[in-house]
Design an enzyme around this catalytic site. Structure first.
Site, PDB file in Angstrom:
ATOM      1  N   HIS A 119       0.811  -1.213   0.000  1.00  0.00           N
ATOM      2  CA  HIS A 119       0.000   0.000   0.000  1.00  0.00           C
ATOM      3  C   HIS A 119       0.845   1.264   0.000  1.00  0.00           C
ATOM      4  O   HIS A 119       1.911   1.324   0.597  1.00  0.00           O
ATOM      5  CB  HIS A 119      -0.935   0.009   1.220  1.00  0.00           C
ATOM      6  CG  HIS A 119      -0.209   0.018   2.530  1.00  0.00           C
ATOM      7  ND1 HIS A 119       0.155   1.175   3.174  1.00  0.00           N
ATOM      8  CD2 HIS A 119       0.244  -1.001   3.309  1.00  0.00           C
ATOM      9  CE1 HIS A 119       0.779   0.887   4.303  1.00  0.00           C
ATOM     10  NE2 HIS A 119       0.857  -0.428   4.405  1.00  0.00           N
ATOM     11  N   ASP A 120       0.367   2.275  -0.714  1.00  0.00           N
ATOM     12  CA  ASP A 120       0.980   3.598  -0.766  1.00  0.00           C
ATOM     13  C   ASP A 120       2.360   3.610  -1.408  1.00  0.00           C
ATOM     14  O   ASP A 120       3.093   4.596  -1.294  1.00  0.00           O
ATOM     15  CB  ASP A 120       1.085   4.224   0.640  1.00  0.00           C
ATOM     16  CG  ASP A 120      -0.272   4.381   1.304  1.00  0.00           C
ATOM     17  OD1 ASP A 120      -1.043   5.248   0.856  1.00  0.00           O
ATOM     18  OD2 ASP A 120      -0.559   3.619   2.253  1.00  0.00           O
ATOM     19  N   GLY A 137       4.795  -1.423   2.541  1.00  0.00           N
ATOM     20  CA  GLY A 137       4.071  -0.185   2.310  1.00  0.00           C
ATOM     21  C   GLY A 137       4.980   1.022   2.235  1.00  0.00           C
ATOM     22  O   GLY A 137       6.075   1.033   2.791  1.00  0.00           O
TER      23      GLY A 137
END
Length: 256
Positions: A119-120, A137
């Site tokens: 994520h991100d 992440g």
């Protein structure tokens, strides 16, 4: 071009000339750009935007939410550019509101089998992530970087443009632009001179980048001292400025 056995949410937007194979699921708020080729048994979850002419191979899960325990179902995004190849079993998660709220992948990248993009994370363009490479992440990967098979990257690390990570690297600090690393924990070895030659860098530019590398890694300089010594070289060779910028932007410290 869409197999009748595929499951397509009514809210999905499918561009012209898109191919979707059997038993693929396209969820709500997914936008697939024209010319994409989505093979069988792919899961596409949204909100996700795919650009043009991407290929996604079987058993990949693209745009699902993250297992990060901070994530509570907030609306976040995955944005993928054009001409990417996403091979078998790849997983790419959307962002979280604790960071930028989106995961971003640029253009013309190759993500080989079983790569994971957390994520991100942000991946630039023309990157290669070899089988089983995994980004935690909040990782940023610069343009033209190559991560060899089974490379693991700790959260919040920055991987510089044109850098190269050898097989099975464990990266827990930032990798400056142009630098080749290997081992676990990763250690800097040299510059990615072969990659630079293939991309048309002049011999003079490569020599200047090599001088910059030696200033950082061979002269016992601190980062601040290295930046001062790099400045006159960067004034003559803009390519060295990219190396200096990757030092300035480092928040985790650089691999040594």
């Amino acid at each position: 071009m869409v197999d009748p056995r595929a499951i397509i949410d009514p809210s999905a937007v499918i561009g012209a000339g898109v191919k979707i194979g059997p038993w693929t699921m396209v969820g709500a708020d997914v936008e697939i750009g024209e010319g994409c080729d989505i093979r069988s048994h792919v899961v596409l979850m949204g909100p996700t935007k795919l650009g043009k002419n991407n290929r996604i191979y079987q058993f990949s899960t693209v745009g699902d939410d993250t297992p990060d325990l901070k994530y509570k179902g907030e609306p976040t995004e995955l944005i993928i550019g054009d001409d990417n190849v996403i091979r078998e079993g790849v997983t790419i998660h959307r962002g979280t509101i604790q960071d930028r709220g989106k995961t971003i992948i640029g253009d013309k990248n190759l993500l080989m089998a079983y790569v994971h993009v957390g994520h991100d994370s942000v991946i630039g363009s023309n990157c290669i992530l070899v089988n089983n490479a995994a980004l935690a992440g909040h990782v940023v990967v610069g343009d033209w970087a190559i991560l060899s098979g089974f490379t693991l990257v700790h959260q919040f690390c920055h991987i510089g443009a044109h850098s190269f990570a050898g097989f099975g690297c464990g990266i827990s600090k930032d990798v400056p632009a142009y630098v080749t690393v290997s081992g676990t924990p990763a250690e800097a070895k040299t510059i990615n001179s072969e990659g630079l030659k293939r991309r048309g860098f002049s011999p003079e530019s490569i020599a200047a980048i090599r001088r910059g590398y030696k200033i950082i890694y061979r002269q016992n300089n601190t980062v601040e001292e290295a930046l001062q010594a790099l400045a006159p070289i960067a004034a003559e060779f803009p390519e060295v400025q990219l190396l200096a910028d990757s030092l300035k932007q480092s928040q985790r410290g650089i691999v040594r």
